[in-house]
Structure formats: C-alpha cells, structure tokens
Design a protein around this motif. Structure first.
Motif, PDB file in Angstrom:
ATOM      1  N   GLU A   1     -42.921  33.537 -15.296  1.00 51.42           N
ATOM      2  CA  GLU A   1     -42.578  33.653 -16.716  1.00 51.42           C
ATOM      3  C   GLU A   1     -41.150  33.194 -16.972  1.00 51.42           C
ATOM      4  OE1 GLU A   1     -43.351  37.731 -17.626  1.00 51.42           O
ATOM      5  OE2 GLU A   1     -45.530  37.465 -17.652  1.00 51.42           O
ATOM      6  N   ALA A   2     -40.239  33.518 -16.063  1.00 51.20           N
ATOM      7  CA  ALA A   2     -38.846  33.088 -16.214  1.00 51.20           C
ATOM      8  C   ALA A   2     -38.746  31.575 -16.118  1.00 51.20           C
ATOM      9  CB  ALA A   2     -37.972  33.754 -15.165  1.00 51.20           C
ATOM     10  N   GLU A   3     -39.494  30.976 -15.213  1.00 52.89           N
ATOM     11  CA  GLU A   3     -39.481  29.515 -15.078  1.00 52.89           C
ATOM     12  C   GLU A   3     -40.109  28.856 -16.294  1.00 52.89           C
ATOM     13  OE1 GLU A   3     -41.318  28.477 -11.376  1.00 52.89           O
ATOM     14  OE2 GLU A   3     -39.651  29.248 -10.180  1.00 52.89           O
ATOM     15  N   ALA A   4     -41.181  29.454 -16.832  1.00 52.69           N
ATOM     16  CA  ALA A   4     -41.850  28.890 -18.001  1.00 52.69           C
ATOM     17  C   ALA A   4     -40.953  28.982 -19.233  1.00 52.69           C
ATOM     18  CB  ALA A   4     -43.161  29.609 -18.258  1.00 52.69           C
ATOM     19  N   ALA A   5     -40.129  30.012 -19.309  1.00 56.22           N
ATOM     20  CA  ALA A   5     -39.230  30.182 -20.442  1.00 56.22           C
ATOM     21  C   ALA A   5     -38.005  29.274 -20.321  1.00 56.22           C
ATOM     22  CB  ALA A   5     -38.786  31.634 -20.554  1.00 56.22           C
ATOM     23  N   GLY A   6     -37.899  28.560 -19.212  1.00 56.97           N
ATOM     24  CA  GLY A   6     -36.800  27.636 -19.028  1.00 56.97           C
ATOM     25  C   GLY A   6     -35.559  28.280 -18.435  1.00 56.97           C
ATOM     26  N   LYS A   7     -35.650  29.531 -18.109  1.00 54.48           N
ATOM     27  CA  LYS A   7     -34.512  30.200 -17.490  1.00 54.48           C
ATOM     28  C   LYS A   7     -34.487  29.858 -16.009  1.00 54.48           C
ATOM     29  CE  LYS A   7     -34.865  34.182 -20.550  1.00 54.48           C
ATOM     30  NZ  LYS A   7     -35.115  35.627 -20.615  1.00 54.48           N
ATOM     31  N   ALA A   8     -33.273  29.709 -15.513  1.00 57.57           N
ATOM     32  CA  ALA A   8     -33.141  29.487 -14.075  1.00 57.57           C
ATOM     33  C   ALA A   8     -33.444  30.805 -13.381  1.00 57.57           C
ATOM     34  CB  ALA A   8     -31.734  29.029 -13.735  1.00 57.57           C
ATOM     35  N   PRO A   9     -34.422  30.809 -12.484  1.00 57.45           N
ATOM     36  CA  PRO A   9     -34.747  32.077 -11.811  1.00 57.45           C
ATOM     37  C   PRO A   9     -33.580  32.559 -10.955  1.00 57.45           C
ATOM     38  CG  PRO A   9     -35.893  30.268 -10.770  1.00 57.45           C
ATOM     39  CD  PRO A   9     -35.221  29.703 -11.991  1.00 57.45           C
ATOM     40  N   ALA A  10     -33.435  33.847 -10.886  1.00 51.23           N
ATOM     41  CA  ALA A  10     -32.399  34.423 -10.038  1.00 51.23           C
ATOM     42  C   ALA A  10     -32.705  34.043  -8.593  1.00 51.23           C
ATOM     43  CB  ALA A  10     -32.378  35.937 -10.197  1.00 51.23           C
ATOM     44  N   ALA A  11     -31.769  34.272  -7.740  1.00 47.88           N
ATOM     45  CA  ALA A  11     -31.949  33.929  -6.333  1.00 47.88           C
ATOM     46  C   ALA A  11     -33.272  34.504  -5.855  1.00 47.88           C
ATOM     47  CB  ALA A  11     -30.798  34.469  -5.505  1.00 47.88           C
ATOM     48  N   ALA A  12     -34.260  33.646  -5.763  1.00 48.16           N
ATOM     49  CA  ALA A  12     -35.620  34.084  -5.419  1.00 48.16           C
ATOM     50  C   ALA A  12     -35.723  34.318  -3.930  1.00 48.16           C
ATOM     51  CB  ALA A  12     -36.630  33.045  -5.878  1.00 48.16           C
ATOM     52  N   GLN A  13     -35.536  35.553  -3.545  1.00 51.13           N
ATOM     53  CA  GLN A  13     -35.685  35.912  -2.151  1.00 51.13           C
ATOM     54  C   GLN A  13     -36.849  36.871  -2.008  1.00 51.13           C
ATOM     55  OE1 GLN A  13     -31.902  37.587  -1.049  1.00 51.13           O
ATOM     56  NE2 GLN A  13     -31.285  35.687  -0.069  1.00 51.13           N
ATOM     57  N   LYS A  14     -37.565  36.701  -0.931  1.00 49.77           N
ATOM     58  CA  LYS A  14     -38.615  37.664  -0.652  1.00 49.77           C
ATOM     59  C   LYS A  14     -37.949  38.984  -0.308  1.00 49.77           C
ATOM     60  CE  LYS A  14     -42.056  36.402   1.920  1.00 49.77           C
ATOM     61  NZ  LYS A  14     -42.847  35.850   3.029  1.00 49.77           N
ATOM     62  N   PRO A  15     -38.554  40.094  -0.685  1.00 47.72           N
ATOM     63  CA  PRO A  15     -37.953  41.380  -0.348  1.00 47.72           C
ATOM     64  C   PRO A  15     -37.949  41.621   1.160  1.00 47.72           C
ATOM     65  CG  PRO A  15     -40.098  41.675  -1.374  1.00 47.72           C
ATOM     66  CD  PRO A  15     -39.776  40.223  -1.456  1.00 47.72           C
ATOM     67  N   LEU A  16     -36.951  42.358   1.614  1.00 49.24           N
ATOM     68  CA  LEU A  16     -36.872  42.711   3.025  1.00 49.24           C
ATOM     69  C   LEU A  16     -37.877  43.807   3.333  1.00 49.24           C
ATOM     70  CD1 LEU A  16     -33.007  42.920   3.406  1.00 49.24           C
ATOM     71  CD2 LEU A  16     -34.493  41.042   4.085  1.00 49.24           C
ATOM     72  N   PHE A  17     -38.565  43.696   4.447  1.00 44.62           N
ATOM     73  CA  PHE A  17     -39.481  44.750   4.844  1.00 44.62           C
ATOM     74  C   PHE A  17     -39.645  44.767   6.357  1.00 44.62           C
ATOM     75  CE2 PHE A  17     -42.091  41.113   3.705  1.00 44.62           C
ATOM     76  CZ  PHE A  17     -42.980  41.007   4.755  1.00 44.62           C
ATOM     77  N   VAL A  18     -40.214  45.832   6.861  1.00 43.50           N
ATOM     78  CA  VAL A  18     -40.393  46.062   8.288  1.00 43.50           C
ATOM     79  C   VAL A  18     -41.418  45.080   8.854  1.00 43.50           C
ATOM     80  CG1 VAL A  18     -41.183  47.740  10.005  1.00 43.50           C
ATOM     81  CG2 VAL A  18     -39.836  48.490   8.055  1.00 43.50           C
ATOM     82  N   LYS A  19     -41.081  44.506   9.976  1.00 40.90           N
ATOM     83  CA  LYS A  19     -42.002  43.608  10.680  1.00 40.90           C
ATOM     84  C   LYS A  19     -42.670  44.397  11.793  1.00 40.90           C
ATOM     85  CE  LYS A  19     -40.233  40.008   8.531  1.00 40.90           C
ATOM     86  NZ  LYS A  19     -40.912  39.096   7.702  1.00 40.90           N
ATOM     87  N   SER A  20     -43.930  44.128  12.041  1.00 36.19           N
ATOM     88  CA  SER A  20     -44.649  44.863  13.086  1.00 36.19           C
ATOM     89  C   SER A  20     -45.469  43.903  13.928  1.00 36.19           C
ATOM     90  CB  SER A  20     -45.556  45.920  12.456  1.00 36.19           C
ATOM     91  OG  SER A  20     -46.508  45.306  11.631  1.00 36.19           O
ATOM     92  N   GLY A  21     -45.916  44.385  15.034  1.00 37.55           N
ATOM     93  CA  GLY A  21     -46.713  43.571  15.949  1.00 37.55           C
ATOM     94  C   GLY A  21     -45.869  43.154  17.138  1.00 37.55           C
ATOM     95  N   LEU A  22     -46.406  43.318  18.314  1.00 34.24           N
ATOM     96  CA  LEU A  22     -45.656  43.068  19.539  1.00 34.24           C
ATOM     97  C   LEU A  22     -45.179  41.628  19.649  1.00 34.24           C
ATOM     98  CD1 LEU A  22     -44.638  44.337  22.122  1.00 34.24           C
ATOM     99  CD2 LEU A  22     -46.801  43.756  23.196  1.00 34.24           C
ATOM    100  N   ASN A  23     -46.049  40.671  19.404  1.00 33.93           N
ATOM    101  CA  ASN A  23     -45.658  39.261  19.520  1.00 33.93           C
ATOM    102  C   ASN A  23     -44.623  38.888  18.471  1.00 33.93           C
ATOM    103  OD1 ASN A  23     -47.376  38.831  21.664  1.00 33.93           O
ATOM    104  ND2 ASN A  23     -49.057  38.117  20.393  1.00 33.93           N
ATOM    105  N   HIS A  24     -44.800  39.370  17.256  1.00 32.14           N
ATOM    106  CA  HIS A  24     -43.866  39.047  16.181  1.00 32.14           C
ATOM    107  C   HIS A  24     -42.495  39.650  16.463  1.00 32.14           C
ATOM    108  CE1 HIS A  24     -43.448  38.191  11.668  1.00 32.14           C
ATOM    109  NE2 HIS A  24     -42.249  38.341  12.167  1.00 32.14           N
ATOM    110  N   VAL A  25     -42.466  40.908  16.866  1.00 33.16           N
ATOM    111  CA  VAL A  25     -41.196  41.566  17.167  1.00 33.16           C
ATOM    112  C   VAL A  25     -40.515  40.892  18.346  1.00 33.16           C
ATOM    113  CG1 VAL A  25     -40.166  43.727  17.965  1.00 33.16           C
ATOM    114  CG2 VAL A  25     -41.860  43.761  16.146  1.00 33.16           C
TER     115      VAL A  25
END
Length: 99
Positions: A36-60
């Motif tokens: 909606e912000a992009e459609a309204a022509g506003k520059a989106p704020a720093a679009a970062q994915k939220p930080l969250f816990v990573k799990s799984g032995l191979n991933h960790v």
C-alpha cells in the motif's frame, strides 16, 4: 557444561518469545502495508524482515560456521546425543555463546 536454572530458563524463554517467527497473518499484514505504501507513491521505510529465532541443526550449524549466530541454545533431551555433542566445540571455536 551445566543446564540452566529455573530462573535462567524463564529469562531465556521470555527472550525467545520476543523473537518468535511471525505468523502467516502477521506476514501478510506487513507485506500488505508495504504494498500500500508503494502504491501510494511513498518510499517504503527500510524494508527489513523481522528478526526471529532460527532452528534446525543444519541451519544453526551453517549460521555458526558463517559467524552469523549470536547465541546457540542446545536442548538437553536430544536422542541420540551424538547429534549435538559437537555443537559446543563448534560454537566455542566460532566464539558464539551457547547454553
């Protein structure tokens, strides 16, 4: 190595709760607001994915090897234990704190 006390575990779980992965509804809402912000022509704020816990032995493991991990929490009830025994030495060598 020692396990966490009840108070330490409660503190850890409250910390992990703050970084729980977003639900599909929350993700949809975040992306919809951004669109909606992009459609309204506003520059989106720093679009970062939220930080969250990573799990799984191979991933960790890959995150520790890349030195991207900030804290490694190892479960005490893993069976067979050989799956995670080496994770402590890997974390220690990479200077990543672990519990």
């Amino acid at each position: 190595a020692t396990t966490l006390t009840k108070n330490q575990a409660a503190t850890l779980f409250s910390l992990l709760n703050k970084y729980r992965p977003e639900s599909p509804a929350e993700k949809k809402e975040r992306l919809q607001k951004r669109a909606e912000a992009e459609a309204a022509g506003k520059a989106p704020a720093a679009a970062q994915k939220p930080l969250f816990v990573k799990s799984g032995l191979n991933h960790v493991t890959s995150l520790v090897e890349q030195r991207k991990a900030k804290l490694v929490v190892i479960a005490h009830d893993v069976d067979p234990i050989e799956l995670v025994v080496w994770l402590t030495s890997l974390s220690r060598n990479a200077l990543v704190p672990y519990v």
